[in-house]
Write an enzyme that holds these catalytic residues in place. Structure first.
Site, mmCIF file in Angstrom:
data_model
loop_
_atom_site.group_PDB
_atom_site.id
_atom_site.type_symbol
_atom_site.label_atom_id
_atom_site.label_comp_id
_atom_site.label_asym_id
_atom_site.label_seq_id
_atom_site.Cartn_x
_atom_site.Cartn_y
_atom_site.Cartn_z
ATOM 1 C CG MET A 198 -0.335 -0.047 2.562
ATOM 2 S SD MET A 198 -1.639 0.062 3.812
ATOM 3 C CE MET A 198 -0.691 -0.227 5.312
ATOM 4 C CG HIS A 229 5.106 0.013 10.772
ATOM 5 N ND1 HIS A 229 5.638 -1.249 10.818
ATOM 6 C CD2 HIS A 229 5.227 0.406 9.487
ATOM 7 C CE1 HIS A 229 6.064 -1.604 9.621
ATOM 8 N NE2 HIS A 229 5.813 -0.611 8.803
ATOM 9 C CD GLU A 230 0.622 0.320 8.201
ATOM 10 O OE1 GLU A 230 -0.270 1.073 7.775
ATOM 11 O OE2 GLU A 230 1.490 -0.190 7.470
ATOM 12 N N GLY A 231 0.539 4.762 11.174
ATOM 13 C CA GLY A 231 -0.053 5.831 11.962
ATOM 14 C C GLY A 231 0.599 5.882 13.323
#
Length: 599
Positions: free
Chosen positions: A161, A443-445
């Protein structure tokens, strides 16, 4: 010899705490039974130890290289991932009609625990691919599923992504990558992306990149973002994947840890535009991407807790085997040294790790079980139960990601301390686990973003808090007639719950004044307050199971260890909720009122 990855830890959480047997009794999982799942976990552990684990120090020392515009990895990465996929683990969670094993998400998450304990960065290639395929399963067209999802499930294609950009970072409203429609229904994308994991590595036939971009008529902000499939390779006239798409890796991010997972800087459209295809409807890309992001956030929490668990098990083995010093009361310098686990402060550090790591694993696997339970309720037509379980998963997702990653790093730090000077060397895995795990709070926000999401969106915006408190309340009621440790912990947990209720009510009042800045100024302490309360609740649930089993097996060291870790968390960690509550009711203004020029 201490088992680095003991399956009993996993069986206890799956079977005794989370009722795996009851879950697989549902018709959806009719092809599976408990002995079969145990066999699958046995195989996963064997492959993790024999194949994944040896690659971890190799890939950490041999970072990805950018050679003539292409990413080069050490060949051991492909060999290990090929073994993982040949065993069917990448496809395990997908429906049988799609070529999967149709296992519960809970089981596939537990499989992930075992591989992540061995080499989390390497597992990320498979995890991202699974998440990308799941997104297309939910939002892709039939043609897109056949063309892109199916090869990912088969392990031939990988998935990624691509969200962030250098000028935007976490502020996705500011992304500028644009997509221009073409007469044939495709799009040409132009722009750049940053922090993209796994976009080039040469381990599969193709890489399916899911890219956020703006259409020409897009409104500003997050409501103007669309989602596109942008493969690395395109088909030639004969249908062979020989045509390079206009997607170019222009740099690698050189990381403190997590080195096995290549992280890239991207350029799209330097030579006429990267070819892509729209997923779903225009301007709804961020909604679709959250399907993948939420799955990734649970995976990050799982990975963080797993690395904490791996560090704990490594430091426990060292502490049991390393002789050093003598008991304080033994003044004879010629007497035999004792293993350092015999020293009280070492036991304190091991208990700290055990409480944090196993508490985080319980939280991550509980969240995974909610994914299954929500789906089963929806398929059964029980809309109200599906809504309730969905709210519970919504409120727990930022806690899983942020609590597990924050305290997972702390646990790995303590593992280094147990080993002393050796812990700070590459001779032992704990320094690498610490470096790898340090990425997960970002990571991821970032964890600060998770805190804002928890308080502003999930608790106050969606009103998801009462669903969670009802679940905790049911456990407290059960503990009232249970064993002595459960009753002790329940009393302490009840106090923490009261703090959560009081603080949440107070913050809701602040929100009604419209002072959003003040409301969210201390969202992070709220996440710690609620996160500690949730983990204490899951430790209480483990105690209820352990005390009941100790009635039949009174000398079981594993069960006694559960009680000790739960008591440590309740006595050493849960009282911190009083401090966080004091910052929130009334809301502390120190950070809000500090002028940036003063810093």
């Amino acid at each position: 010899m201490t088992d680095r990855f003991p399956l009993r830890d996993i069986h206890f959480l799956l079977e005794d705490l989370l009722d795996l047997e009851g879950l697989i009794d549902h018709a959806r999982f009719a092809a599976h039974d408990l002995p079969g799942v145990r066999d699958i976990l046995d195989l996963a552990r064997q492959l993790a130890v024999d194949v994944f684990l040896p690659t971890a120090p190799i890939l950490d020392a041999s970072e990805p290289q950018l050679v003539d515009g292409r990413v080069a990895l050490d060949p051991v990465a492909k060999e290990a991932l090929d073994a993982y996929m040949e065993a069917g683990f990448l496809a395990a969670a997908f429906d049988e009609e799609d070529g999967g094993m149709q296992l519960p998400y809970l089981v596939t998450t537990a499989i992930g625990v075992l591989f992540a304990a061995a080499n989390t960065p390497l597992l990320s290639y498979a995890s991202l691919t699974q998440a990308a395929a799941n997104l297309l399963a939910a939002h892709g067209s039939p043609e897109q599923k056949a063309r892109w999802m199916q090869p990912m499930i088969e392990g031939r294609y990988f998935g990624t992504m691509a969200l962030s950009e250098t000028q935007a970072g976490s502020s996705l409203a500011d992304l500028t990558t644009r997509a221009e429609p073409q007469p044939d229904g495709s799009f040409r994308l132009f722009g750049s992306k940053m922090w993209i994991t796994g976009t080039d590595h040469g381990m599969g036939e193709n890489i399916v990149n899911l890219v956020l971009a703006r259409l020409p008529d897009a409104p500003p902000g997050t409501r103007g973002i669309s989602l596109f499939i942008v493969p690395r390779l395109l088909e030639d006239a004969d249908g062979a994947l020989t045509v390079e798409n206009d997607v170019r890796v222009v740099g690698l991010n050189h990381k403190m840890g997590f080195r096995a997972a290549v992280n890239t800087v991207w350029a799209l459209g330097d030579e006429g535009g990267a070819v892509g295809w729209l997923v779903g409807e225009p301007h709804r890309g961020l909604t679709y991407m959250f399907h993948m992001m939420n799955e990734a956030r649970i995976a990050v929490g799982m990975g963080a807790s797993t690395m904490a668990w791996a560090g704990y098990r490594a430091s426990l083995g060292y502490a049991r085997e390393r002789p050093q010093g003598r008991p304080l009361r033994d003044r004879d310098p010629t007497s035999a040294q004792i293993p350092i686990v015999g020293h009280t402060d070492v036991r304190r550090m091991l208990l700290e790790q055990k409480a944090l790591a196993e508490g985080g694993l319980a939280l991550s696997l509980y969240a995974a079980s909610l994914v299954d339970r929500t789906r089963l309720a929806r398929e059964a037509g029980d809309a109200e139960e599906a809504r309730r379980l969905g709210l519970l998963l919504d409120v727990l997702t930022p806690i899983v990601k942020a609590w597990c990653s924050h305290y997972g790093v702390r646990s790995n730090d303590t593992a280094i301390q147990v080993l002393g000077g050796y812990g700070y060397t590459r001779d032992y895995p704990v320094e690498r686990l610490f470096r790898d795990n340090r990425l997960n709070p970002i990571h991821e926000g970032t964890n600060g973003i998770q805190a804002l999401d928890l308080l502003g969106r999930k608790v106050l915006g969606m009103g998801a808090g009462p669903v969670l408190l009802q679940e905790i309340g049911a456990t407290l009621a059960e503990a009232a007639s249970a064993g002595p440790v459960a009753r002790e912990l329940a009393g302490q947990l009840q106090v923490a719950v009261q703090r959560v209720v009081s603080v949440t009510t107070s913050l809701a009042g602040v929100g009604q004044t419209g002072d959003v800045d003040l409301l969210l100024a201390n969202a992070t302490p709220y996440l710690h307050l609620l996160g500690h309360t949730v983990v204490a609740w899951l430790w209480l649930r483990q105690v209820l199971v352990a005390e009941a089993q100790l009635a039949s097996y009174p000398d079981d060291a594993f069960l006694k260890g559960k009680l000790a870790a739960a008591r440590w968390f309740s006595r050493w960690e849960l009282p911190l909720t009083a401090h966080w509550a004091s910052l929130l009711d009334p809301v502390d203004r120190t950070c809000l009122d500090t002028d940036p020029d003063w810093l």
